[in-house]
Design an enzyme around this catalytic site. Structure first.
Site, PDB file in Angstrom:
ATOM      1  N   LYS A   1     -20.793  64.613  16.975  1.00 41.46           N
ATOM      2  CA  LYS A   1     -19.947  63.741  16.310  1.00 41.46           C
ATOM      3  C   LYS A   1     -19.851  64.682  14.740  1.00 41.46           C
ATOM      4  CE  LYS A   1     -22.060  59.406  17.676  1.00 41.46           C
ATOM      5  NZ  LYS A   1     -23.135  58.284  17.288  1.00 41.46           N
TER       6      LYS A   1
ATOM      7  N   ARG B   1     -23.489  53.478  31.359  1.00 41.53           N
ATOM      8  CA  ARG B   1     -23.366  54.945  31.580  1.00 41.53           C
ATOM      9  C   ARG B   1     -22.347  55.174  32.916  1.00 41.53           C
ATOM     10  NH1 ARG B   1     -27.739  57.211  29.125  1.00 41.53           N
ATOM     11  NH2 ARG B   1     -29.783  56.295  29.178  1.00 41.53           N
TER      12      ARG B   1
ATOM     13  N   ASP C   1     -25.743  64.425  18.250  1.00 44.85           N
ATOM     14  CA  ASP C   1     -25.407  63.407  16.716  1.00 44.85           C
ATOM     15  C   ASP C   1     -26.202  63.956  15.523  1.00 44.85           C
ATOM     16  OD1 ASP C   1     -25.234  61.148  15.443  1.00 44.85           O
ATOM     17  OD2 ASP C   1     -26.622  59.831  16.746  1.00 44.85           O
TER      18      ASP C   1
ATOM     19  N   ASP D   1     -25.548  64.687  26.527  1.00 45.14           N
ATOM     20  CA  ASP D   1     -24.241  63.877  26.310  1.00 45.14           C
ATOM     21  C   ASP D   1     -23.516  64.023  25.138  1.00 45.14           C
ATOM     22  OD1 ASP D   1     -26.340  62.605  25.076  1.00 45.14           O
ATOM     23  OD2 ASP D   1     -25.929  60.866  26.115  1.00 45.14           O
TER      24      ASP D   1
ATOM     25  N   ASP E   1     -25.114  55.534  26.942  1.00 48.79           N
ATOM     26  CA  ASP E   1     -25.501  54.105  27.256  1.00 48.79           C
ATOM     27  C   ASP E   1     -25.658  53.273  25.716  1.00 48.79           C
ATOM     28  OD1 ASP E   1     -27.776  55.544  26.344  1.00 48.79           O
ATOM     29  OD2 ASP E   1     -28.952  53.895  26.561  1.00 48.79           O
TER      30      ASP E   1
ATOM     31  N   PHE F   1     -20.384  54.691  17.174  1.00 51.49           N
ATOM     32  CA  PHE F   1     -21.228  54.686  18.469  1.00 51.49           C
ATOM     33  C   PHE F   1     -20.444  54.490  19.785  1.00 51.49           C
ATOM     34  CE2 PHE F   1     -24.211  52.976  21.435  1.00 51.49           C
ATOM     35  CZ  PHE F   1     -25.285  53.664  21.148  1.00 51.49           C
ATOM     36  N   VAL F   2     -20.435  55.352  20.867  1.00 50.69           N
ATOM     37  CA  VAL F   2     -19.678  55.294  21.875  1.00 50.69           C
ATOM     38  C   VAL F   2     -20.367  55.129  23.249  1.00 50.69           C
ATOM     39  CG1 VAL F   2     -17.793  56.565  20.929  1.00 50.69           C
ATOM     40  CG2 VAL F   2     -19.674  57.702  22.281  1.00 50.69           C
TER      41      VAL F   2
ATOM     42  N   GLY G   1     -28.243  60.869  30.066  1.00 48.48           N
ATOM     43  CA  GLY G   1     -26.939  60.835  29.153  1.00 48.48           C
ATOM     44  C   GLY G   1     -26.070  62.036  29.991  1.00 48.48           C
TER      45      GLY G   1
HETATM   46  P1  IMP Z   1     -29.716  63.017  18.208  1.00 49.70           P
HETATM   47  O1  IMP Z   1     -31.235  63.533  18.581  1.00 49.70           O
HETATM   48  O2  IMP Z   1     -29.429  62.223  17.044  1.00 49.70           O
HETATM   49  O3  IMP Z   1     -28.688  64.152  18.312  1.00 49.70           O
HETATM   50  O4  IMP Z   1     -29.403  62.057  19.377  1.00 49.70           O
HETATM   51  C1  IMP Z   1     -29.118  62.357  20.706  1.00 49.70           C
HETATM   52  C2  IMP Z   1     -29.229  61.176  21.501  1.00 49.70           C
HETATM   53  O5  IMP Z   1     -28.871  59.937  20.601  1.00 49.70           O
HETATM   54  C3  IMP Z   1     -28.380  61.245  22.587  1.00 49.70           C
HETATM   55  O6  IMP Z   1     -28.710  62.351  23.685  1.00 49.70           O
HETATM   56  C4  IMP Z   1     -28.015  60.043  23.099  1.00 49.70           C
HETATM   57  O7  IMP Z   1     -28.827  59.433  23.918  1.00 49.70           O
HETATM   58  C5  IMP Z   1     -27.916  59.247  21.643  1.00 49.70           C
HETATM   59  N1  IMP Z   1     -26.578  58.690  20.962  1.00 49.70           N
HETATM   60  C6  IMP Z   1     -26.443  59.693  19.892  1.00 49.70           C
HETATM   61  N2  IMP Z   1     -25.118  58.882  19.652  1.00 49.70           N
HETATM   62  C7  IMP Z   1     -24.796  58.128  20.475  1.00 49.70           C
HETATM   63  C8  IMP Z   1     -23.621  57.363  20.843  1.00 49.70           C
HETATM   64  O8  IMP Z   1     -22.631  57.141  20.040  1.00 49.70           O
HETATM   65  N3  IMP Z   1     -23.563  56.638  21.815  1.00 49.70           N
HETATM   66  C9  IMP Z   1     -24.695  56.685  22.730  1.00 49.70           C
HETATM   67  N4  IMP Z   1     -25.960  57.365  22.715  1.00 49.70           N
HETATM   68  C10 IMP Z   1     -25.834  58.235  21.394  1.00 49.70           C
HETATM   69 MG    MG Z   2     -29.161  57.536  25.283  1.00 42.78          MG
END
Ligand code: IMP
Ligand code: MG
Length: 182
Positions: free
Chosen positions: A131, A165, A102, A99, A159, A152-153, A43
């Protein structure tokens, strides 16, 4: 591919001018320090390439391949390290670049392992997007490109099911292209 988008959040020019400022900040903060950037595949690929070309320091770059499992577009918190060895960053100032922040589970797991197993001099996090949401774990990034809502972006490295991407901008998908969208 652009026709799959519902809305554009950030155009390429907006992203790149934000990266100018982030690059200046990182250059200033790590002056005279041994900096190793750990980029998280896949990402952060486009983000890190554009960002680091704006950092005027003799830094090192290495990568870490992890998979965060998702049910559709939602992170379910399981993080798998797809390589046996962690990067050799002993005594280095480490900047982990991803990237998006979240739920924060991915970056918390990565930071935890690097801090506990690699003996770095320091660890900071850098993300293109963060976010705005209530997280159940305490984590924040030191460098943040943009804050966004809980949507979701895709694009500029992000991706949906491996696609989009390479879009040069960041936007949301039309419902018919993101069947599991939030
Ligand atoms: P986390 O562990 O929930 O912080 O998720 C992180 C990973 O989820 C990121 O590195 C992304 O690969 C994916 N992700 C989370 N939100 C999005 C989104 O809005 N679009 C695309 N990928 C996302
Ligand atoms: Mg991803």
């Amino acid at each position: 591919m652009h026709s799959h988008l519902d809305s554009v959040l950030f155009h390429e020019t907006t992203i790149l001018s934000r990266l100018d400022a982030m690059g200046r900040e990182i250059t200033r903060d790590y002056q005279g320090k041994n900096l190793t950037v750990v980029l998280i595949l896949h990402g952060s690929l486009f983000f890190v390439a554009d960002l680091l070309r704006r950092v005027n320091l003799p830094l090192r770059v290495t990568s870490l391949d992890v998979t965060s499992y998702h049910g559709g577009t939602q992170s379910c918190g399981t993080v798998t390290f797809n390589q046996l060895a962690l990067p050799n960053v002993q005594g280095q100032h480490v900047l982990i670049v991803d990237d998006i922040l979240d739920t924060g589970r991915t970056l918390a797991a990565i930071r935890g392992r690097i801090e506990n197993e690699c003996a770095p001099a320091s660890v900071r996090l850098c993300v293109l997007l963060k976010k705005r949401l209530a997280r159940d774990i305490a984590i924040d990034a030191h460098y943040i490109g943009f804050d966004i809502g809980d949507e979701f972006v895709v694009g500029y490295g992000l991706d949906y099911d491996g696609h989009y991407r390479n879009l040069p901008l960041i936007g949301t998908l039309k419902p018919e292209y993101s069947r599991h969208a939030l």
